[in-house]
Motif scaffolding. Structure first.
Motif, PDB file in Angstrom:
ATOM      1  N   ILE A 156       0.741  -1.259  -0.220  1.00 15.13           N
ATOM      2  CA  ILE A 156      -0.132   0.107   0.003  1.00 15.13           C
ATOM      3  C   ILE A 156       0.907   1.244   0.169  1.00 15.13           C
ATOM      4  CG2 ILE A 156      -1.848   1.419   1.316  1.00 15.13           C
ATOM      5  CD1 ILE A 156      -2.837  -1.349   2.151  1.00 15.13           C
ATOM      6  N   LEU A 157       1.922   1.012   0.722  1.00 13.96           N
ATOM      7  CA  LEU A 157       2.910   2.175   0.818  1.00 13.96           C
ATOM      8  C   LEU A 157       3.584   2.604  -0.317  1.00 13.96           C
ATOM      9  CD1 LEU A 157       3.947   4.283   3.052  1.00 13.96           C
ATOM     10  CD2 LEU A 157       5.673   2.853   3.628  1.00 13.96           C
ATOM     11  N   ALA A 205       1.198   3.863  -2.927  1.00 17.07           N
ATOM     12  CA  ALA A 205       0.841   5.478  -2.497  1.00 17.07           C
ATOM     13  C   ALA A 205       1.508   6.345  -3.218  1.00 17.07           C
ATOM     14  CB  ALA A 205       0.633   5.581  -1.195  1.00 17.07           C
ATOM     15  N   PHE A 206       2.950   5.852  -3.312  1.00 20.08           N
ATOM     16  CA  PHE A 206       3.802   6.664  -3.925  1.00 20.08           C
ATOM     17  C   PHE A 206       4.285   6.469  -5.522  1.00 20.08           C
ATOM     18  CE2 PHE A 206       4.486   7.460   0.551  1.00 20.08           C
ATOM     19  CZ  PHE A 206       4.878   8.850   0.623  1.00 20.08           C
ATOM     20  N   SER A 248      -3.128   5.446 -10.161  1.00 23.89           N
ATOM     21  CA  SER A 248      -4.447   5.744  -9.437  1.00 23.89           C
ATOM     22  C   SER A 248      -5.301   4.363  -9.410  1.00 23.89           C
ATOM     23  CB  SER A 248      -5.075   6.748  -9.987  1.00 23.89           C
ATOM     24  OG  SER A 248      -5.025   6.991 -11.561  1.00 23.89           O
ATOM     25  N   PHE A 264      -8.508   6.383  -6.011  1.00 24.75           N
ATOM     26  CA  PHE A 264      -7.317   6.685  -5.081  1.00 24.75           C
ATOM     27  C   PHE A 264      -6.174   7.192  -6.164  1.00 24.75           C
ATOM     28  CE2 PHE A 264      -9.474   3.658  -2.621  1.00 24.75           C
ATOM     29  CZ  PHE A 264      -9.563   4.317  -1.244  1.00 24.75           C
ATOM     30  N   ARG A 265      -5.663   8.501  -5.922  1.00 23.76           N
ATOM     31  CA  ARG A 265      -4.484   8.785  -6.771  1.00 23.76           C
ATOM     32  C   ARG A 265      -3.202   8.672  -5.968  1.00 23.76           C
ATOM     33  NH1 ARG A 265      -6.524  13.559  -9.143  1.00 23.76           N
ATOM     34  NH2 ARG A 265      -8.179  12.446 -10.022  1.00 23.76           N
ATOM     35  N   GLY A 266      -2.501   8.019  -6.469  1.00 25.22           N
ATOM     36  CA  GLY A 266      -0.981   7.877  -5.910  1.00 25.22           C
ATOM     37  C   GLY A 266      -0.378   9.129  -5.953  1.00 25.22           C
TER      38      GLY A 266
END
Lengths: 282, 254
Positions: A43-44, A47-48, A52, A60-62
């Motif tokens: 997930i981390l 996220a970066f 998306s 969710f847009r990274g």
């Protein structure tokens, strides 16, 4: 006799069975924890990643990071690792010496020595580490004392950690029972022989695991030394390139990964050391 | 017979508490003395005064010709105390083996560090004494791997390796499980048979009766009775001694 040994075997296998069940449960738990860790890490990373992800109507847009910047500056930031480890090793060595002296001072019945020890600990613990670091870099030059960056950093960190670690050594020294000293004295040992041959070896063994923890903490606190600009360790390097090219996000993420990786490796080594010491628990 | 230990007019205070009251006692060479008494009677303190683990408040202690006056300080006194400690071996209730040293290292630590004996000679001597207490087979083991009885036997070997003139035992079996007491008492009997002068603080009446040449009873910081074990057990003079012996007798029957 024969009957008894048979009975014993039954009991033993029951105990073994119970143990096996327990071990199976533990393995199961560990596997699940490992899996969860992996998912959290994923997930981390996601996220970066700049990707998306759409689940139903929610998107969710990274966060997008500049991979080009990372590639270009990786070796420069990584080059600070050695300096971080070097300053930490030198500082922990100094801190151990000071901590031991301070702990011995606390045991002294000679008032000036006791006072010196408590004064040192109180002064250092009563002021911020950040201030102490700046004191060595900025205040001392005003008095004409100009220390090389590394030395000033090691002095500040060593003095600071020494004050905190004195408690560890004090606990180590008091963990050695009165009976041990009496046995040594009864053999005819002098007070200094008793300390060197009987008390210190046991106290130091007691202190090794917590000193390991302090060392891990120190590798991270060494980042504070970067603020002075004279020690080119991990943190200094990442803020330098981050600020210059306005890519602080990427630069700090890189430094964070290095710190995290380093502490994970050190923690692993630490736990190995701890189990080894526990096995040889003498 | 010459006295190895000679205590004269010994007084000991813990603050205001008067724990040893004008004690005088001579122990001749090769004698085995058992000190008995209720807890708090001062028997352990008396024993610990002999090698100055407790500092006597007043009086003199003489061990093998070395005379130390209680209540004195200074370098000369420290040297005398050190000399006395070399003449005495001590065995503690809680064994107090050095946990960071192997069995052999425990035993040779004294000769090497205190006497400056060379290592090989100390090892030879140490192994001899470990063999005597039946512990040579655990030579390289660490104390935490030994039973209580085995620990105490090693502790006895450690004290004997210093080749003392007198052995002091401070309740050597009181911390042991009942089934382990025998092996330690057997070792002590052997040491006694070899002619060692011994002062033993103990609750083991059987040992006192069988091995001691002399039993001394203490109560409230005084020596109240001093006799051969057969006389003392069959015909106690002081009512407190009688009470003490009766208590042990009833304990034995249970």
């Amino acid at each position: 006799m024969g009957i008894f040994s048979g009975k014993e075997q039954v009991q033993k296998s029951q105990a073994e069975l119970l143990y096996e069940v327990q071990m199976r449960k533990e393995r199961h738990f560990r596997a699940n924890v490992g899996l969860s860790w992996f998912i959290l890490l994923l997930i981390l990373i996601l996220a970066f990643s700049g990707q998306s992800l759409t689940i139903g109507s929610v998107t969710f847009r990274g966060i997008k990071v500049d991979t080009g910047f990372i590639a270009n500056n990786l070796s420069f930031i990584a080059g600070g690792l050695g300096e971080t480890i070097r300053i930490s090793l030198m500082s922990i060595a100094l801190a151990m010496i000071l901590a031991l002296l301070a702990a011995l001072g606390r045991l002294s019945t000679f008032p000036p020595i006791y006072a010196l020890s408590t004064f040192y600990v109180s002064l250092i613990r009563g002021t911020p580490l950040y201030l102490q670091i700046f004191f060595f870099f900025l205040a001392l030059p005003q008095l004409g004392i100009i220390l090389p960056g590394l030395i000033a950093g090691v002095l500040a960190l060593g003095l600071n950690y020494g004050a905190y670690m004195s408690e560890i050594f004090r606990a180590g020294l008091s963990s050695v029972g009165k009976g041990q000293r009496e046995a040594a004295i009864a053999l005819g040992m002098t007070p200094s022989q008793t300390m060197r041959r009987v008390v210190l070896p046991q106290a130091l063994r007691f202190a090794i695991p917590p000193v390991g923890n302090e060392f891990i903490a120190m590798t991270k606190d060494s980042a504070l030394v970067s603020a002075t600009g004279f020690v080119h360790e991990l943190m200094w390097r990442s803020t330098k390139v981050g600020r210059a090219q306005f890519h602080n996000l990427e630069a700090l993420i890189m430094a964070a990964i290095f710190y995290w990786g380093m502490t994970m490796i050190l923690s692993y080594l630490q736990s190995r050391l701890e189990t080894r010491l526990a096995k040889g628990d003498r | 017979m010459t006295s190895i230990v000679k205590i004269s007019n010994l007084e000991k205070y813990f603050g205001r508490l008067h724990v040893l009251k004008n004690i005088s006692l001579e122990v001749p060479e090769r004698q085995v003395v058992c000190l008995i008494g209720r807890s708090g009677s001062g028997k352990s303190t008396l024993l610990r005064c002999i090698n100055f683990l407790e500092q006597p408040s007043k009086g003199t202690i003489e061990v093998d010709g070395i005379v130390v006056h209680g209540g004195e300080r200074g370098r000369e006194n420290r040297q005398l105390v050190h000399d006395v400690r070399l003449k005495t071996g001590m065995v503690f209730q809680e064994f107090n083996l050095f946990p960071h040293m192997s069995v052999l290292e425990n035993v040779i630590e004294g000769p090497i560090t205190v006497k400056g004996m060379d290592r090989e000679k100390a090892i030879k001597l140490g192994e001899e004494h470990l063999d005597n207490v039946g512990m040579l087979f655990k030579r390289d083991e660490y104390p935490n791997r030994l039973s209580g009885g085995q620990k105490q036997r090693v502790a006895i070997a450690r004290a004997l390796t210093m080749e003392p003139r007198v052995m002091l035992f401070d309740e050597p079996t009181s911390a042991l499980d009942p089934e382990l007491i025998g092996e330690v008492l057997n070792v002590m009997k052997r040491v006694a048979k070899e002619g060692m002068t011994m002062i033993v603080v103990t609750h083991e009446m059987g040992f006192a009766r069988e091995v001691a040449d002399r039993v001394i009873v203490m109560a409230e910081g005084e020596l109240i009775e001093d006799a051969r074990p057969t006389d003392l057990f069959s015909n106690p003079k002081d009512p407190r001694t009688k009470a003490l012996i009766d208590r042990y007798r009833s304990g034995e029957q249970q």
